[in-house]
Design a protein around this motif. Structure first.
Motif, PDB file in Angstrom:
ATOM      1  N   LEU A   8      43.010  51.179 -43.865  1.00  0.00           N
ATOM      2  CA  LEU A   8      41.983  50.702 -44.265  1.00  0.00           C
ATOM      3  C   LEU A   8      40.948  50.635 -43.252  1.00  0.00           C
ATOM      4  CD1 LEU A   8      41.814  48.946 -47.350  1.00  0.00           C
ATOM      5  CD2 LEU A   8      41.246  51.156 -47.416  1.00  0.00           C
ATOM      6  N   ILE A   9      40.610  49.260 -41.818  1.00  0.00           N
ATOM      7  CA  ILE A   9      40.185  49.697 -41.409  1.00  0.00           C
ATOM      8  C   ILE A   9      40.074  50.877 -40.081  1.00  0.00           C
ATOM      9  CG2 ILE A   9      39.970  48.147 -39.468  1.00  0.00           C
ATOM     10  CD1 ILE A   9      40.894  45.906 -40.613  1.00  0.00           C
ATOM     11  N   GLY A  10      41.433  51.411 -40.193  1.00  0.00           N
ATOM     12  CA  GLY A  10      41.059  52.524 -38.523  1.00  0.00           C
ATOM     13  C   GLY A  10      40.175  53.360 -39.811  1.00  0.00           C
ATOM     14  N   GLU A  11      41.019  53.537 -40.839  1.00  0.00           N
ATOM     15  CA  GLU A  11      39.458  54.967 -41.618  1.00  0.00           C
ATOM     16  C   GLU A  11      38.407  54.427 -41.562  1.00  0.00           C
ATOM     17  OE1 GLU A  11      41.486  55.466 -45.762  1.00  0.00           O
ATOM     18  OE2 GLU A  11      43.504  55.989 -44.850  1.00  0.00           O
ATOM     19  N   ARG A  12      38.243  53.363 -41.283  1.00  0.00           N
ATOM     20  CA  ARG A  12      36.647  53.064 -41.582  1.00  0.00           C
ATOM     21  C   ARG A  12      36.050  53.227 -40.201  1.00  0.00           C
ATOM     22  NH1 ARG A  12      32.302  53.583 -43.796  1.00  0.00           N
ATOM     23  NH2 ARG A  12      30.471  51.637 -43.106  1.00  0.00           N
ATOM     24  N   ILE A  13      37.079  52.753 -39.586  1.00  0.00           N
ATOM     25  CA  ILE A  13      36.094  53.275 -38.160  1.00  0.00           C
ATOM     26  C   ILE A  13      36.566  54.562 -37.140  1.00  0.00           C
ATOM     27  CG2 ILE A  13      37.310  52.487 -35.238  1.00  0.00           C
ATOM     28  CD1 ILE A  13      38.497  49.896 -36.293  1.00  0.00           C
ATOM     29  N   ARG A  14      37.697  55.064 -37.521  1.00  0.00           N
ATOM     30  CA  ARG A  14      37.189  57.111 -37.925  1.00  0.00           C
ATOM     31  C   ARG A  14      35.651  58.061 -38.362  1.00  0.00           C
ATOM     32  NH1 ARG A  14      41.179  59.114 -39.908  1.00  0.00           N
ATOM     33  NH2 ARG A  14      42.429  58.854 -38.225  1.00  0.00           N
ATOM     34  N   THR A  15      35.504  57.178 -39.537  1.00  0.00           N
ATOM     35  CA  THR A  15      34.263  57.417 -40.158  1.00  0.00           C
ATOM     36  C   THR A  15      32.921  57.062 -39.827  1.00  0.00           C
ATOM     37  OG1 THR A  15      35.440  57.063 -42.451  1.00  0.00           O
ATOM     38  CG2 THR A  15      33.190  57.301 -42.480  1.00  0.00           C
ATOM     39  N   THR A  36      44.682  56.873 -26.676  1.00  0.00           N
ATOM     40  CA  THR A  36      45.396  57.387 -27.457  1.00  0.00           C
ATOM     41  C   THR A  36      45.609  55.254 -27.845  1.00  0.00           C
ATOM     42  OG1 THR A  36      46.621  57.791 -25.284  1.00  0.00           O
ATOM     43  CG2 THR A  36      47.547  56.668 -27.637  1.00  0.00           C
ATOM     44  N   TYR A  37      44.734  55.089 -27.970  1.00  0.00           N
ATOM     45  CA  TYR A  37      45.344  53.362 -28.908  1.00  0.00           C
ATOM     46  C   TYR A  37      43.943  53.361 -29.840  1.00  0.00           C
ATOM     47  CZ  TYR A  37      45.594  48.553 -29.525  1.00  0.00           C
ATOM     48  OH  TYR A  37      45.951  47.154 -30.158  1.00  0.00           O
ATOM     49  N   ILE A  38      42.518  54.223 -29.176  1.00  0.00           N
ATOM     50  CA  ILE A  38      41.784  54.523 -30.748  1.00  0.00           C
ATOM     51  C   ILE A  38      42.127  55.021 -31.499  1.00  0.00           C
ATOM     52  CG2 ILE A  38      39.637  55.466 -30.932  1.00  0.00           C
ATOM     53  CD1 ILE A  38      39.080  53.378 -29.019  1.00  0.00           C
ATOM     54  N   SER A  39      43.437  56.165 -30.825  1.00  0.00           N
ATOM     55  CA  SER A  39      43.608  57.205 -32.030  1.00  0.00           C
ATOM     56  C   SER A  39      44.719  56.520 -33.439  1.00  0.00           C
ATOM     57  CB  SER A  39      44.258  58.350 -31.012  1.00  0.00           C
ATOM     58  OG  SER A  39      44.830  59.604 -31.619  1.00  0.00           O
ATOM     59  N   ASP A  40      45.646  55.652 -32.442  1.00  0.00           N
ATOM     60  CA  ASP A  40      46.823  55.154 -33.195  1.00  0.00           C
ATOM     61  C   ASP A  40      45.636  53.647 -33.847  1.00  0.00           C
ATOM     62  OD1 ASP A  40      48.510  56.194 -31.687  1.00  0.00           O
ATOM     63  OD2 ASP A  40      49.113  54.760 -30.297  1.00  0.00           O
ATOM     64  N   ILE A  41      44.257  53.274 -33.506  1.00  0.00           N
ATOM     65  CA  ILE A  41      43.882  52.823 -34.818  1.00  0.00           C
ATOM     66  C   ILE A  41      43.834  53.014 -35.576  1.00  0.00           C
ATOM     67  CG2 ILE A  41      41.803  51.186 -34.938  1.00  0.00           C
ATOM     68  CD1 ILE A  41      42.530  50.214 -31.969  1.00  0.00           C
ATOM     69  N   GLU A  42      42.844  54.560 -35.525  1.00  0.00           N
ATOM     70  CA  GLU A  42      42.190  55.250 -36.866  1.00  0.00           C
ATOM     71  C   GLU A  42      43.595  55.861 -37.675  1.00  0.00           C
ATOM     72  OE1 GLU A  42      39.557  58.126 -34.755  1.00  0.00           O
ATOM     73  OE2 GLU A  42      37.860  56.457 -34.051  1.00  0.00           O
ATOM     74  N   PHE A  68      34.513  46.607 -42.411  1.00  0.00           N
ATOM     75  CA  PHE A  68      35.235  45.676 -43.921  1.00  0.00           C
ATOM     76  C   PHE A  68      34.304  46.321 -45.596  1.00  0.00           C
ATOM     77  CE2 PHE A  68      35.571  43.183 -40.582  1.00  0.00           C
ATOM     78  CZ  PHE A  68      36.818  42.773 -40.674  1.00  0.00           C
ATOM     79  N   ARG A  69      33.500  47.635 -45.322  1.00  0.00           N
ATOM     80  CA  ARG A  69      32.907  47.735 -46.240  1.00  0.00           C
ATOM     81  C   ARG A  69      33.814  49.626 -46.632  1.00  0.00           C
ATOM     82  NH1 ARG A  69      27.202  46.637 -47.084  1.00  0.00           N
ATOM     83  NH2 ARG A  69      26.523  45.556 -46.010  1.00  0.00           N
ATOM     84  N   PHE A  70      35.535  49.112 -47.371  1.00  0.00           N
ATOM     85  CA  PHE A  70      35.845  49.999 -48.106  1.00  0.00           C
ATOM     86  C   PHE A  70      35.417  51.192 -48.720  1.00  0.00           C
ATOM     87  CE2 PHE A  70      38.401  46.505 -45.888  1.00  0.00           C
ATOM     88  CZ  PHE A  70      38.346  47.156 -44.565  1.00  0.00           C
ATOM     89  N   GLU A  71      35.217  50.029 -49.905  1.00  0.00           N
ATOM     90  CA  GLU A  71      34.784  51.059 -50.901  1.00  0.00           C
ATOM     91  C   GLU A  71      33.426  52.445 -50.770  1.00  0.00           C
ATOM     92  OE1 GLU A  71      33.787  49.535 -55.379  1.00  0.00           O
ATOM     93  OE2 GLU A  71      33.433  48.378 -53.908  1.00  0.00           O
TER      94      GLU A  71
END
Length: 119
Positions: A8-15, A36-42, A68-71
């Motif tokens: 969820l954190i990775g997806e949120r960072i990508r968004t 590469t680390y950014i990509s892995d996080i996302e 942390f705003r996942f919803e």
């Protein structure tokens, strides 16, 4: 295997990165974290440390709570109180350009003005 929270954190960072129209390369340069680390996080493949998360937050120029705003706001109208709805609006607008925020404000004023006249 990564946890749901890490994903969820990775997806949120990508968004958030995409809302800022940053490439992974630009976020990498700005944060000092390898691309590469950014990509892995996302992708939720790295267990991001608090120190790394702080670097990403600073590079994205956001408040920590935004990560942390996942919803999503889909369906929030049916189950939220007034404060949650206001926070959902804030979350929607936080990553937008100033012109877009001004447009939404003008539209909201017009809609509310029309609504008030109908009362």
């Amino acid at each position: 295997m990564s946890s749901d929270l890490i994903k969820l954190i990775g997806e949120r960072i990508r968004t958030l990165r995409k809302e800022k129209e940053y490439t992974q390369e630009y976020l990498s340069e700005k944060s000092g974290i390898h691309v590469t680390y950014i990509s892995d996080i996302e992708r939720g493949e790295r267990n991001i440390s608090m120190e790394t998360l702080e670097k990403v937050i600073i590079a994205l120029e956001i408040r920590p709570v935004e990560v942390f705003r996942f919803e999503g706001i889909e369906g929030i109208e049916e189950r939220a109180n007034k404060q949650e709805l206001i926070e959902a609006l804030n979350s929607l607008l936080a990553g937008r350009k100033i012109e877009e925020v001004k447009l939404v404000l003008r539209l909201a004023k017009e809609v509310l003005g029309t609504y008030d006249k109908l009362k």
